[in-house]
Design a protein around this motif. Structure first.
Motif: not given
Length: 199
Positions: A90-98, A177-191
């Motif tokens: 997740v962090e790498a994807y958003l890092g690429f976008v930035r 993007l920073d907020e998404a990188a902070r908030l998204l990884p754990e919910p995605i992992w739980r899914s």
């Protein structure tokens, strides 16, 4: 200069010009005339190397997507824990976008342009997607990652991040993007973590 080298340079000029035209003029200005004018390459040469303008657009999409997938694959190197791997992806994807907003814009907008030969673009992605699936397989086998069809795993893993990227490159207010990188990884992992799916 050899004919092969000239051909490679022409292909590169066309791809670079196509990305520049899309960036500067948007989907409405993304035309064969604009690309050939920007590149200085003739229409006949474009057809020689890509078969059609759609072929050029597909090649550009495939190249941009390959760059993104290479970043994701690199993020998994040396990562054995599935939760850490999902966070890293997740962090790498958003890092690429930035880091590569021009390529990210083409990736996330072009499926709606009608210029892409979707089957050809999908084939170009397959080897790299196979590498990501290969990383997931032992974690699926162990029960750490839910035993879902690969297409479903891809939607859960990439879908939310791709939507953030799509909105960000479109300039939607409030998408961070920073907020998404902070908030998204754990919910995605739980899914994705192993559980009683389909019970």
């Amino acid at each position: 200069m050899t004919r092969q080298r000239r051909g490679e340079e022409t292909v590169r000029r066309l791809l670079d010009a196509a990305l520049a035209v899309y960036t500067d003029d948007g989907p409405q200005g993304f035309t064969m005339r604009a690309v050939t004018a920007r590149s200085g390459v003739s229409v006949g040469s474009l057809y020689h190397h890509f078969g059609s303008f759609d072929g050029l657009a597909t090649a550009l999409y495939s190249e941009c997507m390959a760059d993104l997938l290479d970043v994701l694959i690199a993020a998994l190197e040396g990562v054995d824990d599935p939760r850490s791997g999902v966070h890293a992806l997740v962090e790498a994807y958003l890092g690429f976008v930035r880091a590569s907003p021009v390529k990210a814009r083409f990736i996330h907008a072009s499926p709606y342009l009608g210029h892409l030969e979707q089957k050809t673009a999908a084939v170009a992605k397959e080897p790299r997607l196979d590498a990501l699936v290969a990383w997931l397989r032992p974690h699926i086998a162990s029960g750490a990652v839910a035993d879902l069809p690969v297409s479903m795993i891809e939607m859960l893993l990439i879908g939310p991040v791709a939507e953030v990227a799509r909105r960000w490159v479109a300039g939607e207010p409030g998408v961070d993007l920073d907020e998404a990188a902070r908030l998204l990884p754990e919910p995605i992992w739980r899914s994705l973590s192993g559980g009683p799916y389909g019970a």
